[in-house]
Scaffold this active site. Structure first.
Site, PDB file in Angstrom:
ATOM      1  N   LYS A  68       0.859  -1.187   0.000  1.00  0.00           N
ATOM      2  CA  LYS A  68       0.000   0.000   0.000  1.00  0.00           C
ATOM      3  C   LYS A  68       0.893   1.233   0.000  1.00  0.00           C
ATOM      4  O   LYS A  68       1.463   1.589   1.025  1.00  0.00           O
ATOM      5  CB  LYS A  68      -0.944   0.007   1.197  1.00  0.00           C
ATOM      6  N   THR A  69       1.005   1.848  -1.143  1.00  0.00           N
ATOM      7  CA  THR A  69       1.884   2.994  -1.308  1.00  0.00           C
ATOM      8  C   THR A  69       1.327   4.219  -0.594  1.00  0.00           C
ATOM      9  O   THR A  69       0.138   4.509  -0.665  1.00  0.00           O
ATOM     10  CB  THR A  69       2.064   3.310  -2.803  1.00  0.00           C
TER      11      THR A  69
END
Length: 423
Positions: A68-69
């Site tokens: 999850k950037t």
């Protein structure tokens, strides 16, 4: 709380020029037509918070996993303009407020059926992704990259009804391959306004690999994992088949900040009346959540220390009414998530604070968190279930046994490469 401070560059601001609303209205209509929708609202899918029952879900259906950037979520829209003599590409970014930004120079991606023809280019394409500041070794400033994790429309073909693997396959063949082909054949390619990259996915059971190898080597901030179901369509709005896992200390809520009253002082300037003293802390810092459209209600107070107030004042920015990302401290108080310089994580990319349903979901994750250890403990069960879902249960080998076999093969390779086994 150190875990709330990012060691990477913060998410980038939106590049490009904001399109006036009357012009954006036409573009919103084009996007809605491509997606066969009867409304022009932001079409991006939104995940749900990972809960304990979702561990079982990973054993019922096959999921792709990616990191999850910690970036700026937006849609990339490739379009065209007639300059009077030829058609030229246009590139837009669409934020979660449904604002459209024109970015230049436009991305000119070769048409996939004739990649060597410089005149033809891809348009009528909508990609879902995240703008990220990647920090590369020995480079003083980060690079702006756009990581694509899903695909809605390619070459004017709506692919939202296809499964995730088919959507990603279309992106790789029709978008990424021509893009990379152009980069390879162009000396010193222009990577402005940003480079296009694929968000790498892994099987849902590659959890240890993710924690031990992938996350530590990232060039940008990360605040969890995303699990997306392989066999379902792209859903506009909330998608219960996209699961957002965050470590307990990263479970945050986006509130609307409402400042209380400031104390009144006599300005002593000869004029009658009292005025607010904006140097002094207000009576309260209220955190509001959305219950329905334009209906915000009080949820809790934001705990602010005198030194934090001095920092907030020093920003010389509007504070009241902004969206602010917060976490619950072990003491029970709500604190703002801080950037590396100690300033709050403002969510100016969002039009509204979290809805009460999202808030309750996050609170559930806080009260009954799914920890990294829990995921690791279930990795083998998930792997076994996925192998059987794929119809190759007979090929399933426990990871520990596979590692032992791999180690034995490596030993034999070294032995023969050293000549010990030669005849």
């Amino acid at each position: 709380m150190p875990a709330t401070v990012s060691s990477h560059a913060p998410p980038p601001p939106m590049p490009g020029t904001l399109i006036p609303n009357h012009e954006a209205h036409e573009l919103r209509g084009i996007v809605a037509d491509f997606l066969e929708r009867d409304n022009t609202r932001f079409p991006g899918a939104q995940p749900v918070s990972f809960a304990r029952e979702h561990i079982t879900e990973l054993q019922r259906q096959e999921y792709f996993m990616c990191e999850k950037t910690d970036g700026l979520r937006c849609l990339l829209f490739l379009w065209w303009i007639d300059n009077g003599t030829t058609l030229e590409p246009l590139t837009f970014l669409i934020d979660r407020k449904n604002n459209y930004y024109r970015v230049e120079p436009a991305l000119r991606i070769p048409y996939y059926e004739n990649m060597n023809n410089p005149e033809q280019f891809l348009f009528g394409t909508i990609l879902d992704g995240e703008l990220v500041h990647d920090q590369y070794p020995n480079e003083a400033t980060p690079r702006l990259n756009f990581y694509v994790f899903d695909c809605l429309v390619v070459n004017s073909q709506n692919v939202t009804g296809k499964t995730l693997d088919k959507r990603l396959g279309r992106f790789q063949e029709w978008v990424l391959k021509p893009y990379h082909n152009k980069l390879r054949s162009t000396p010193n390619p222009d990577l402005r306004p940003f480079a296009l990259k694929e968000k790498k996915t892994y099987p849902a059971y590659s959890i240890r690999q993710m924690f031990d190898n992938v996350l530590p080597s990232l060039k940008h901030g990360n605040d969890g994992l995303i699990f997306t179901c392989k066999s379902t369509r792209y859903e506009f709005g909330t998608d219960r088949h996209i699961l957002k896992w965050k470590p307990p200390h990263e479970n945050t809520i986006d509130f609307k900040l409402r400042l209380g009253d400031f104390p009144l002082i006599d300005p002593d300037d000869g004029e009658e009346g009292l005025i607010p003293d904006y140097d002094v802390m207000p009576t309260s810092f209220q955190l509001l959540v959305q219950h329905n459209k334009d209906n915000y209600q009080y949820f809790a107070d934001l705990a602010i220390t005198p030194s934090e107030w001095e920092l907030l004042k020093g920003l010389q920015q509007r504070l009241d009414g902004r969206i602010i990302e917060c976490y619950r401290h072990p003491s029970g108080h709500w604190k703002y998530k801080a950037e590396a310089d100690g300033t709050p994580r403002w969510r100016d990319d969002k039009k509204d604070a979290n809805h009460i349903s999202t808030v309750n979901s996050v609170l559930e994750s806080i009260e009954a968190p799914v920890t990294e250890d829990m995921l690791l403990q279930k990795e083998e069960e998930i792997k076994k279930a996925v192998y059987f879902m794929q119809g190759r249960g007979d090929k399933y080998v426990p990871t520990s046994q596979q590692q032992q076999q791999d180690g034995e093969r490596d030993t034999k390779k070294r032995k023969f490469s050293n000549g010990d086994g030669a005849h």
